[in-house]
Design an enzyme around this catalytic site. Structure first.
Site, short mmCIF file in Angstrom:
data_model
loop_
_atom_site.label_atom_id
_atom_site.label_comp_id
_atom_site.label_asym_id
_atom_site.label_seq_id
_atom_site.Cartn_x
_atom_site.Cartn_y
_atom_site.Cartn_z
N ASP A 1 -9.26 -4.21 3.58
CA ASP A 1 -8.37 -3.14 4.03
C ASP A 1 -8.99 -2.30 5.14
O ASP A 1 -8.28 -1.67 5.92
CB ASP A 1 -8.01 -2.25 2.84
CG ASP A 1 -7.03 -1.16 3.19
OD1 ASP A 1 -5.93 -1.50 3.66
OD2 ASP A 1 -7.35 0.03 3.02
N MET B 1 -2.10 4.67 2.71
CA MET B 1 -1.43 4.96 3.97
C MET B 1 -2.13 4.34 5.18
O MET B 1 -1.63 4.45 6.29
CB MET B 1 -1.34 6.47 4.18
CG MET B 1 -0.49 7.19 3.15
SD MET B 1 1.23 6.63 3.15
CE MET B 1 1.73 7.09 4.81
N ARG B 2 -3.27 3.68 4.96
CA ARG B 2 -3.99 3.12 6.10
C ARG B 2 -3.15 2.06 6.81
O ARG B 2 -3.19 1.95 8.04
CB ARG B 2 -5.33 2.54 5.66
CG ARG B 2 -6.17 2.01 6.82
CD ARG B 2 -7.53 1.51 6.39
NE ARG B 2 -8.42 2.60 6.08
CZ ARG B 2 -8.96 2.82 4.88
NH1 ARG B 2 -8.66 2.00 3.89
NH2 ARG B 2 -9.76 3.82 4.66
N ALA B 3 -2.37 1.30 6.05
CA ALA B 3 -1.55 0.26 6.67
C ALA B 3 -0.53 0.86 7.63
O ALA B 3 -0.32 0.32 8.73
CB ALA B 3 -0.83 -0.54 5.58
#
Length: 710
Positions: free
Chosen positions: A194, A275-277
């Site tokens: 990720d 929320m990184r995506a």
């Protein structure tokens, strides 16, 4: 690596990889790219070629940390810097070796000078060298966990911090992070996957024409590297110009509310964690617009960004293949698209001049030549000149789905019990593979004693990281200083050394380094009985579910795994020791059953596999897991031969566990007898579950309390 890098624009195919690399070159805030692919696909060639097409950087003259003279780092260890014109130099590409030490990566403090002279003498590491350039990690999946954590933290924060015994150094470390890996050699943990902004899959082309072009170009490059680069110089310069133009345009690209809602809808629909995506997809879509020369993000930009940023974030366990359902993606984009704009009939990104479709990085060259065929990932090659290149389509990672771990492939026969196997299963006939039952969390298994193997999470070991248990004389440059031990060694000699002031007089021979204890990864070798006595469908499904659970546990504890199976006339090493637990899971899924039970052959084959691996990696301690009901029926004197093979393994000092698969109302206790001969721990199949152990402990405690009350 040759002194002359291969031209980036001469790379054949690999459209998704080239696009991912160039988008990060335009916007390093994307967070880097992880390239996954089989061996021989020129992943390293393409990455090394990228640095030659990146614009030059201007640095403060003499600064070891490549500070920008227009905005020098106020905390630079070589600062403060005076404003000035600076000096231009090519963008660096720094390679991080798999075997690098932490000091080599983050830098090292001269502990001796810090203690004796009271000065901070810092030697920059690879993170400092890579600042404002490319940091390339080949075989990133083989790096130690502590190095990956340091690396990705620096990439996320844009700075590296070194803390040693109260001495602190911080410097800027902003770089384009590129990792390459072969999934056959093991996977990265999902939480580390990720941290890479984008992931692309590459594979060798099956098109004969493309393969011919690869070989032609590669041979021409090897024959005359400088001449070959000269023939591609115009294309390289044009690509360099496009990168600079896209960087300049990037701050002015508008990410409208409609595109932002599409990004949020896509990330929610695919159930990615955190929320990184969303953030990475937004940055990627913005970079795609800038690369195409547009000032506003379109739906096609969002689609391409999702295909690059989301597949690896959908993995839930190590046996899940990264992938994205493109039909679902298109449906979500349609449902969340703004109502007012009409769909673009030609969604291909347009070039920076707005005069036609963008032929992409190296795809047909920046001179607008027409594509000559379909694009497919391939290796770098060489030819007499720059012929037409295939166009670059949107990313197309292969969608994958986890194997169904619970399906058996056909309904369970009515009334079939564990011991009621069909006659064919008891005899020599082979039965088709049975699906595994649902995996579960297992009880902890470890190797007793204190090892010195590779860092992991299973058995106790002396490691570079962990709790401090003592001090010792250094075996080379001082790593982790043991301050108390150093002071104790120096204290008795202060009068003899003529100490007069408040400070201690410390010499090289006083220095002590910390001895630390942590956890190591082991070699877990599975010996699985696939004979007819195990072939009852319900039992074999449970056995495979147990082995799959053990494989998941090995993955989480950073072990290497191997697998020996025995059935019929002999035993086979179906999986040599590897870090790829998903390869072991695939072998397990296809495992047929039936025939006699050559237990001795399985144990002998396991002993030979351990002997060979001990020569390759002597510090990694093995854990042998034998999964069987204990029967031995194959070959002459099967029971006696199995006993001798077990005694030989016990004599080698191999730590073993026997998972007893015997069930039914009548039990012979053969697996328990085998455990005694192996000097192993016997565990019944239904006692392998961690929750089962918890229940047993709770029942024992309850019984003890009841007796006290009585």
């Amino acid at each position: 690596m040759t002194a002359t890098p291969y031209p980036f624009t001469a790379v054949v195919g690999m459209a998704d990889m080239r696009l991912g690399l160039l988008l990060n070159a335009v916007s390093p805030a994307i967070g880097g790219v992880l390239v996954r692919g089989e061996k021989g696909t020129a992943k390293s060639t393409a990455v090394r070629a990228l640095s030659a097409v990146l614009p030059e950087v201007t640095v403060v003259a003499g600064c070891r940390f490549s500070c920008d003279p227009a905005a020098p780092d106020p905390g630079c260890p070589d600062g403060p810097h005076e404003t000035g014109p600076g000096a231009a130099r090519p963008t660096r590409m720094v390679e991080l070796p798999v075997g690098a030490s932490e000091d080599r990566v983050v830098g090292a403090l001269d502990i001796e000078r810090a203690l004796t002279d009271g000065v901070k003498a810092f030697q920059p590491g690879l993170l400092a060298d890579a600042h404002r350039g490319i940091l390339y990690v080949d075989e990133v999946n083989l790096l130690g966990d502590h190095l990956i954590d340091v690396l990705l933290d620096a990439a996320a924060m844009g700075a590296s911090h070194v803390e040693r015994e109260g001495v602190s150094v911080r410097h800027a470390a902003r770089f384009l992070l590129v990792g390459t890996m072969n999934p056959e050699e093991g996977e990265l943990r999902p939480q580390l996957l990720d941290r890479f902004g984008l992931t692309v899959e590459v594979a060798a082309s099956r098109d004969p024409d493309e393969r011919v072009e690869v070989v032609r170009r590669r041979l021409a490059f090897d024959e005359d590297p400088e001449g070959f680069r000269a023939r591609w110089a115009a294309e390289e310069e044009e690509l360099r110009r496009r990168i600079a133009a896209a960087r300049a345009l990037l701050p002015r690209v508008v990410l409208g509310d409609g595109a932002l809602r599409q990004i949020a809808a896509v990330c929610a629909a695919f159930e990615v964690d955190g929320m990184r995506a969303d953030i990475v997809t937004a940055r990627t879509a913005t970079a795609l617009a800038a690369w195409a020369g547009r000032a506003e993000v379109t739906t096609e930009d969002v689609r391409q960004a999702a295909l690059l940023a989301l597949p690896h974030r959908r993995r839930r366990n190590p046996f899940d293949a990264p992938g994205l359902d493109e039909e679902l993606l298109d449906e979500v984009l349609r449902n969340s698209a703004p109502d007012d704009p009409e769909p673009d009939p030609d969604p291909a990104p347009r070039g920076p001049d707005g005069d036609g479709p963008d032929d992409g990085p190296g795809g047909g060259g920046p001179d607008g030549r027409a594509p000559e065929g379909p694009s497919a990932p391939d290796t770098a090659g060489a030819g007499e000149g720059p012929p037409p290149e295939p166009s670059v389509p949107g990313p197309r990672p292969e969608a994958g789905s986890p194997a169904d771990a619970s399906a058996t492939g056909e309904p369970e026969p009515a009334g079939e019990g564990d011991e009621a196997a069909a006659p064919a299963a008891r005899g020599g006939a082979e039965r088709p593979a049975v699906g595994a039952a649902e995996p579960f969390r297992i009880r902890k298994l470890d190797v007793p004693g204190l090892g010195e193997g590779a860092a992991g999470r299973r058995s106790r070991a002396r490691t570079a990281h962990g709790r401090t248990t003592g001090a010792r004389l250094p075996r080379g440059p001082v790593g982790a200083l043991h301050l108390t031990g150093t002071l104790r060694a120096a204290a008795p000699h202060q009068r003899a050394r003529g100490r007069t002031g408040p400070g201690l007089l410390i010499r090289r021979e006083d220095l002590r380094e910390a001895v630390r204890e942590g956890r190591e990864g082991n070699l877990v070798l599975f010996v699985v009985d696939a004979s007819g006595s195990m072939a009852a469908r319900r039992r074999m499904s449970a056995v495979k579910g147990a082995v799959l659970s053990l494989l998941l546990d090995a993955y989480q504890r950073r072990d290497k795994v191997g697998m020996v199976t025995f059935r019929g006339a002999g035993a086979e090493l179906v999986l040599p020791p590897t870090s790829s637990v998903d390869a072991a899971a695939a072998r397990l899924e296809r495992l047929p059953t039936g025939g006699r039970t050559p237990l001795a052959a399985g144990l002998v084959r396991a002993r030979e596999a351990l002997r060979v691996e001990r020569l390759r990696d002597p510090s990694r301690r093995p854990l042998l897991v034998v999964v069987t009901d204990g029967r031995a029926t194959g070959g002459p004197e099967p029971v006696a031969r199995a006993s001798r093979a077990a005694a030989a393994l016990a004599g080698d000092g191999v730590t073993s566990v026997v998972v007893d698969c015997e069930s039914g109302p009548v039990r012979l206790g053969l697996a328990a007898r085998l455990a005694g001969e192996l000097r192993a721990t016997p565990i019944a199949l239904d006692e392998l579950r961690a929750d089962r152990v918890t229940t047993l402990v709770r029942d024992v405690r309850t019984a003890q309390q009841t007796r006290r009350v009585a």
